[in-house]
Design a protein around this motif. Structure first.
Motif, PDB file in Angstrom:
ATOM      1  N   GLU A  77       0.845  -1.189   0.000  1.00 25.69           N
ATOM      2  CA  GLU A  77       0.000   0.000   0.000  1.00 25.69           C
ATOM      3  C   GLU A  77       0.880   1.239   0.000  1.00 25.69           C
ATOM      4  O   GLU A  77       1.929   1.256   0.651  1.00 25.69           O
ATOM      5  CB  GLU A  77      -0.868  -0.016   1.266  1.00 25.69           C
ATOM      6  CG  GLU A  77      -2.019   0.947   1.240  1.00 25.69           C
ATOM      7  CD  GLU A  77      -2.827   0.865   2.537  1.00 25.69           C
ATOM      8  OE1 GLU A  77      -3.372  -0.217   2.833  1.00 25.69           O
ATOM      9  OE2 GLU A  77      -2.878   1.877   3.251  1.00 25.69           O
ATOM     10  N   TYR A  78       0.447   2.254  -0.744  1.00 26.63           N
ATOM     11  CA  TYR A  78       1.232   3.494  -0.802  1.00 26.63           C
ATOM     12  C   TYR A  78       0.307   4.653  -1.146  1.00 26.63           C
ATOM     13  O   TYR A  78      -0.418   4.585  -2.136  1.00 26.63           O
ATOM     14  CB  TYR A  78       2.336   3.353  -1.862  1.00 26.63           C
ATOM     15  CG  TYR A  78       3.149   4.612  -2.083  1.00 26.63           C
ATOM     16  CD1 TYR A  78       3.553   5.417  -1.020  1.00 26.63           C
ATOM     17  CD2 TYR A  78       3.545   4.994  -3.361  1.00 26.63           C
ATOM     18  CE1 TYR A  78       4.307   6.567  -1.228  1.00 26.63           C
ATOM     19  CE2 TYR A  78       4.295   6.136  -3.579  1.00 26.63           C
ATOM     20  CZ  TYR A  78       4.678   6.923  -2.506  1.00 26.63           C
ATOM     21  OH  TYR A  78       5.415   8.055  -2.717  1.00 26.63           O
TER      22      TYR A  78
ATOM     23  N   LYS B  81      -3.580   7.160  -3.821  1.00 24.51           N
ATOM     24  CA  LYS B  81      -3.225   5.993  -3.009  1.00 24.51           C
ATOM     25  C   LYS B  81      -3.360   4.738  -3.862  1.00 24.51           C
ATOM     26  O   LYS B  81      -4.242   4.657  -4.729  1.00 24.51           O
ATOM     27  CB  LYS B  81      -4.169   5.907  -1.811  1.00 24.51           C
ATOM     28  CG  LYS B  81      -3.868   4.787  -0.852  1.00 24.51           C
ATOM     29  CD  LYS B  81      -4.857   4.830   0.310  1.00 24.51           C
ATOM     30  CE  LYS B  81      -4.697   3.595   1.165  1.00 24.51           C
ATOM     31  NZ  LYS B  81      -5.691   3.581   2.247  1.00 24.51           N
ATOM     32  N   THR B  83      -3.385   0.337  -3.523  1.00 28.20           N
ATOM     33  CA  THR B  83      -3.213  -0.911  -2.785  1.00 28.20           C
ATOM     34  C   THR B  83      -2.940  -1.990  -3.827  1.00 28.20           C
ATOM     35  O   THR B  83      -3.576  -2.023  -4.884  1.00 28.20           O
ATOM     36  CB  THR B  83      -4.464  -1.289  -1.956  1.00 28.20           C
ATOM     37  OG1 THR B  83      -5.599  -1.278  -2.824  1.00 28.20           O
ATOM     38  CG2 THR B  83      -4.717  -0.292  -0.842  1.00 28.20           C
ATOM     39  N   TYR B  84      -1.957  -2.832  -3.536  1.00 23.85           N
ATOM     40  CA  TYR B  84      -1.476  -3.783  -4.541  1.00 23.85           C
ATOM     41  C   TYR B  84      -1.793  -5.226  -4.157  1.00 23.85           C
ATOM     42  O   TYR B  84      -1.509  -5.652  -3.039  1.00 23.85           O
ATOM     43  CB  TYR B  84       0.048  -3.668  -4.691  1.00 23.85           C
ATOM     44  CG  TYR B  84       0.506  -2.279  -5.082  1.00 23.85           C
ATOM     45  CD1 TYR B  84       0.467  -1.852  -6.403  1.00 23.85           C
ATOM     46  CD2 TYR B  84       0.979  -1.383  -4.113  1.00 23.85           C
ATOM     47  CE1 TYR B  84       0.878  -0.578  -6.766  1.00 23.85           C
ATOM     48  CE2 TYR B  84       1.382  -0.103  -4.458  1.00 23.85           C
ATOM     49  CZ  TYR B  84       1.325   0.290  -5.782  1.00 23.85           C
ATOM     50  OH  TYR B  84       1.728   1.556  -6.124  1.00 23.85           O
TER      51      TYR B  84
END
Lengths: 135, 140
Positions: A77-78, B81, B83-84
Motif C-alpha cells: 500500500e502506498y 493511493k 493498494t497492490y
C-alpha cells in the motif's frame, strides 16, 4: 534488508529534478499537461513556475522504501497527498527534493513507513505512507 | 451539466486493455530515475506508480462523460493511493475501470474521489488506485 523496528529511519534519498526530467516523465507517462514544461502556460494558470508532476514526486518518494526492500513487490500500500508544488527552474541546478522515511509501526508481518519529502525546506507531500511486507 | 453527488457510483471502463511491455517498464523506470534491477530484464515488474498510467485510460473515459462537465485543465490532483494485490509485470494485459466514489462541492470547486480497479483481462486483481481531484469551475 535488515530487521526493522518502529522508530527506525531508512537512508535518506536526495533527488534533483531538472526540466529535462519533467520532459522525460511527460513522455514516459503520457502526462503532457503544459504546466510541467511551459513557463508561459504555468504563468497563465498563476503558478510560480513550471512544476514537477505530482506523480513524479510520488514515484521518487517511495524509492526510499523500495531501495531498502529486497523485492519492491513487497509493497502492499502506498498513498500521498500533494500539498505543495515542486517548482523546477529552467537551469542546471534544478530542484532538489530530499526524501526520508521512518517506521511508524511494525506488526503482523507488515511495516508502515511515514515518508517525508522536503523541497526548499518545506514539506511537499502530506500523509505519505507506505506499507510493506516484512519477514 | 455539472457533476453532483447523484453521479457517485458511475463506472467508466478503459476503451481498451493495456498490454504491458518490458521496454515500457524500463522507459518508465528510467524516467523516474529508478535504477532498481527489479524493473529491468525479462522478469521485470513495474515500479509502484506505473499503475497510475494504466488507470488514466479509465479516467479519460470519465472525463469524456459530457454530463459531468469536467475539463482536464481545471483539475488539480490532490491525493493518490494504491493498494497492490501483486506487482504489474511485463506480459500483463490489464483492464481498468474507474468508479466515482465521492463528490463534494465548495463554491466553484468540486472535490471528486474515484477508485480505479486494475485487473488482468482474465479477472485477476492487480491493484486499486484511489484518487482525489479538485475541479475548479470558476470563470467557466
Amino acid at each position: 534488508m535488515n530487521k526493522i523496528s518502529a522508530g527506525d529511519v531508512l537512508p535518506e534519498l536526495t533527488v534533483t529534478l531538472r526540466r529535462e526530467d519533467l520532459v522525460r516523465y511527460a513522455g514516459a507517462s503520457g502526462d503532457f499537461n503544459p504546466i510541467h514544461w511551459s513557463d508561459r502556460m504555468a504563468a497563465a494558470l498563476g503558478l510560480p513556475g513550471v512544476i514537477a508532476h505530482g506523480m513524479l514526486t510520488m514515484a521518487s518518494a517511495v524509492r526510499v522504501v523500495t531501495d531498502w526492500l529486497d523485492d519492491p513487490a513487497d509493497l502492499v500500500e502506498y498513498g500521498v497527498r500533494f500539498t505543495k508544488p515542486v517548482v523546477v527552474p529552467d537551469d542546471d541546478a534544478g530542484a532538489e527534493v530530499v526524501f526520508s522515511a521512518t517506521a511508524a509501526k511494525v506488526a503482523d508481518g507488515l511495516a508502515e513507513f511515514d515518508i517525508t519529502a522536503l523541497f526548499a525546506g518545506e514539506k511537499v507531500l502530506g500523509r505519505a505512507r507506505a506499507v510493506v511486507r516484512v519477514p | 451539466m455539472t457533476i453532483d453527488a447523484t453521479m457517485v457510483g458511475r463506472s467508466y471502463a478503459a476503451a481498451e486493455s493495456y498490454q504491458v511491455g518490458r521496454e515500457k517498464i524500463r522507459e518508465f523506470a528510467d524516467a523516474i530515475g529508478d535504477g532498481n534491477p527489479a524493473y529491468r530484464g525479462a522478469d521485470a515488474v513495474a515500479p509502484p506508480t506505473f499503475a497510475f498510467m494504466l488507470g488514466s485510460l479509465a479516467l479519460e473515459q470519465l472525463l469524456n462523460d459530457p454530463e459531468l462537465g469536467l475539463r482536464l485543465d481545471r483539475i488539480v490532483h490532490g491525493a493518490q493511493k494504491f493498494t497492490y494485490s501483486r506487482p504489474i509485470k511485463a506480459g500483463d494485459d490489464i483492464a481498468a475501470t474507474a468508479t466515482i466514489t465521492t463528490v463534494r462541492k465548495a463554491g466553484d470547486v468540486e472535490v471528486i474521489m474515484y477508485e480505479t480497479a486494475l485487473s488482468t483481462v482474465d479477472g485477476e486483481p492487480i491493484a486499486t488506485s484511489t484518487s482525489t481531484i479538485s475541479h475548479n469551475r470558476a470563470d467557466s
